[in-house]
Design an enzyme around this catalytic site. Structure first.
Site, PDB file in Angstrom:
ATOM      1  N   ASN A  11       0.865  -1.182   0.000  1.00 26.32           N
ATOM      2  CA  ASN A  11       0.000   0.000   0.000  1.00 26.32           C
ATOM      3  C   ASN A  11       0.899   1.229   0.000  1.00 26.32           C
ATOM      4  O   ASN A  11       1.487   1.570   1.020  1.00 26.32           O
ATOM      5  CB  ASN A  11      -0.913  -0.013   1.241  1.00 26.32           C
ATOM      6  CG  ASN A  11      -1.734   1.260   1.361  1.00 26.32           C
ATOM      7  OD1 ASN A  11      -1.864   2.033   0.412  1.00 26.32           O
ATOM      8  ND2 ASN A  11      -2.308   1.476   2.530  1.00 26.32           N
ATOM      9  N   TRP A  12       0.998   1.866  -1.162  1.00 24.82           N
ATOM     10  CA  TRP A  12       1.896   3.017  -1.284  1.00 24.82           C
ATOM     11  C   TRP A  12       1.361   4.245  -0.556  1.00 24.82           C
ATOM     12  O   TRP A  12       2.095   5.212  -0.372  1.00 24.82           O
ATOM     13  CB  TRP A  12       2.105   3.364  -2.760  1.00 24.82           C
ATOM     14  CG  TRP A  12       2.904   2.372  -3.540  1.00 24.82           C
ATOM     15  CD1 TRP A  12       3.356   1.153  -3.123  1.00 24.82           C
ATOM     16  CD2 TRP A  12       3.346   2.510  -4.895  1.00 24.82           C
ATOM     17  NE1 TRP A  12       4.050   0.529  -4.130  1.00 24.82           N
ATOM     18  CE2 TRP A  12       4.062   1.339  -5.234  1.00 24.82           C
ATOM     19  CE3 TRP A  12       3.198   3.503  -5.869  1.00 24.82           C
ATOM     20  CZ2 TRP A  12       4.625   1.141  -6.493  1.00 24.82           C
ATOM     21  CZ3 TRP A  12       3.757   3.311  -7.120  1.00 24.82           C
ATOM     22  CH2 TRP A  12       4.477   2.142  -7.433  1.00 24.82           C
ATOM     23  N   LYS A  13       0.087   4.218  -0.168  1.00 28.51           N
ATOM     24  CA  LYS A  13      -0.555   5.391   0.432  1.00 28.51           C
ATOM     25  C   LYS A  13      -0.358   6.596  -0.504  1.00 28.51           C
ATOM     26  O   LYS A  13      -0.327   6.424  -1.718  1.00 28.51           O
ATOM     27  CB  LYS A  13      -0.047   5.627   1.851  1.00 28.51           C
ATOM     28  CG  LYS A  13      -0.204   4.373   2.724  1.00 28.51           C
ATOM     29  CD  LYS A  13      -0.037   4.642   4.191  1.00 28.51           C
ATOM     30  CE  LYS A  13      -0.208   3.342   4.982  1.00 28.51           C
ATOM     31  NZ  LYS A  13      -0.212   3.583   6.428  1.00 28.51           N
ATOM     32  N   HIS A  96      -9.664   1.184   4.859  1.00 29.94           N
ATOM     33  CA  HIS A  96      -8.400   1.392   5.555  1.00 29.94           C
ATOM     34  C   HIS A  96      -8.636   2.347   6.720  1.00 29.94           C
ATOM     35  O   HIS A  96      -9.476   3.248   6.644  1.00 29.94           O
ATOM     36  CB  HIS A  96      -7.351   1.967   4.597  1.00 29.94           C
ATOM     37  CG  HIS A  96      -5.964   1.955   5.161  1.00 29.94           C
ATOM     38  ND1 HIS A  96      -5.512   2.904   6.053  1.00 29.94           N
ATOM     39  CD2 HIS A  96      -4.924   1.097   4.978  1.00 29.94           C
ATOM     40  CE1 HIS A  96      -4.263   2.632   6.386  1.00 29.94           C
ATOM     41  NE2 HIS A  96      -3.884   1.534   5.755  1.00 29.94           N
ATOM     42  N   GLU A  98      -7.160   4.805   7.748  1.00 32.24           N
ATOM     43  CA  GLU A  98      -7.006   6.223   7.403  1.00 32.24           C
ATOM     44  C   GLU A  98      -8.258   6.750   6.706  1.00 32.24           C
ATOM     45  O   GLU A  98      -8.629   7.915   6.891  1.00 32.24           O
ATOM     46  CB  GLU A  98      -5.751   6.410   6.536  1.00 32.24           C
ATOM     47  CG  GLU A  98      -4.483   6.198   7.336  1.00 32.24           C
ATOM     48  CD  GLU A  98      -3.280   5.748   6.538  1.00 32.24           C
ATOM     49  OE1 GLU A  98      -2.251   5.437   7.173  1.00 32.24           O
ATOM     50  OE2 GLU A  98      -3.358   5.697   5.286  1.00 32.24           O
ATOM     51  N   GLU A 167      -5.416  -4.707  10.610  1.00 34.72           N
ATOM     52  CA  GLU A 167      -4.407  -3.668  10.789  1.00 34.72           C
ATOM     53  C   GLU A 167      -4.681  -2.936  12.092  1.00 34.72           C
ATOM     54  O   GLU A 167      -5.503  -2.023  12.130  1.00 34.72           O
ATOM     55  CB  GLU A 167      -4.402  -2.713   9.595  1.00 34.72           C
ATOM     56  CG  GLU A 167      -5.783  -2.388   9.008  1.00 34.72           C
ATOM     57  CD  GLU A 167      -5.855  -0.994   8.424  1.00 34.72           C
ATOM     58  OE1 GLU A 167      -4.888  -0.576   7.802  1.00 34.72           O
ATOM     59  OE2 GLU A 167      -6.878  -0.316   8.622  1.00 34.72           O
ATOM     60  N   GLY A 233       2.857  -1.218   4.270  1.00 31.35           N
ATOM     61  CA  GLY A 233       2.879   0.219   4.032  1.00 31.35           C
ATOM     62  C   GLY A 233       4.258   0.698   3.634  1.00 31.35           C
ATOM     63  O   GLY A 233       4.714   0.492   2.512  1.00 31.35           O
ATOM     64  N   GLY A 234       4.952   1.347   4.571  1.00 27.81           N
ATOM     65  CA  GLY A 234       6.243   1.987   4.267  1.00 27.81           C
ATOM     66  C   GLY A 234       7.259   1.072   3.616  1.00 27.81           C
ATOM     67  O   GLY A 234       7.986   1.488   2.703  1.00 27.81           O
TER      68      GLY A 234
END
Length: 250
Positions: A11-13, A96, A98, A167, A233-234
């Site tokens: 997930n590149w966000k 998600h 966020e 998550e 993620g990161g």
């Protein structure tokens, strides 16, 4: 223990750029080989067209970070399932934390988005997870069961086609991670809930862990019986780290 293929999804966000994306996908293509797991990258909407081309002919599937519950119409800023399908999207993240936190998405909205994705032939990656306050209050099971129950209620007839991502909100981007045992305990709760809803078909559902999985902890998390992959993620923005996580999959 299930024999289904694990799924490692990045997930590149809200990260990326034309040059950076080209370099990242190039490095992933060079290093991924023939992975034993399924691999996907969920990229920002403006880069779907670029990454579709960059991943062509590779084992890397394309994913979106959101999808509209609506088929078309006056919904400025949203992307429908059919639009995503035009770009070869196979997965879409829905719910998600966020999106729930910053965009006010309710359990019902998340369920509707999952339903739209399923109806259009895209696999929704349905995110569930508790905040630190909820965990400290002993409400982890209650929260994740409620979030998943909404999706089951709306999509019970095809619930075995979804992917679930646990998550823990307190472990996203914080560097904190649930221990493999803590994560497994919640995954087992979700697995039991799916089995209650879908019987044997629930065994097909992949439940990913999505709380700061990285190159160092991936192997121990992915070895747990009910952890079927990771939503990364990161670490998915760094080719060596993402490749190491892919290599850790069973």
């Amino acid at each position: 223990m299930s024999k289904k293929k694990q799924l490692i999804a990045g997930n590149w966000k809200m990260n990326g750029g034309l040059a950076a994306n080209e370099a990242l996908i190039g490095a992933l293509r060079q290093g991924v080989g023939q992975p034993v797991c399924d691999v996907a990258v969920c990229v920002p909407a403006p880069y779907l067209a670029q990454v579709q081309v960059l991943t062509q002919g590779s084992p890397i599937a394309l994913g979106a970070q959101d999808v509209s519950a609506h088929a078309q119409g006056a919904f400025t800023g949203e992307q429908s399932v059919s639009m995503l399908k035009d770009f070869g999207v196979g997965y879409a993240i829905v719910g998600h934390s966020e999106r729930r936190q910053y965009h006010g998405e309710t359990d019902e909205v998340v369920a509707a988005k999952a339903g739209a994705a399923l109806a259009g032939g895209i696999t929704p990656i349905v995110c569930v997870g508790e905040t630190l306050a909820e965990r400290e209050a002993g409400k982890t099971e209650e929260v994740v069961r409620r979030q998943l129950a909404a999706v089951i209620h709306t999509n019970g007839h095809c619930i075995s086609e979804i992917v679930v991502a646990y998550e823990p909100v307190w472990a996203i981007g914080t560097g904190k991670t649930a221990t493999p045992e803590e994560a497994q305990a919640v995954h087992a709760v979700l697995r039991a809930q799916l089995q209650h809803a879908a019987g044997d078909a629930a065994a097909r559902v992949r439940i990913l862990y999505g709380g700061s999985m990285n190159a160092a902890n991936a192997a121990s998390l992915l070895a747990q019986p009910d952890i079927d992959g990771g939503l990364i993620g990161g670490a998915s923005l760094k080719a060596p780290d993402f490749l190491q996580i892919i290599a850790a999959a069973r």
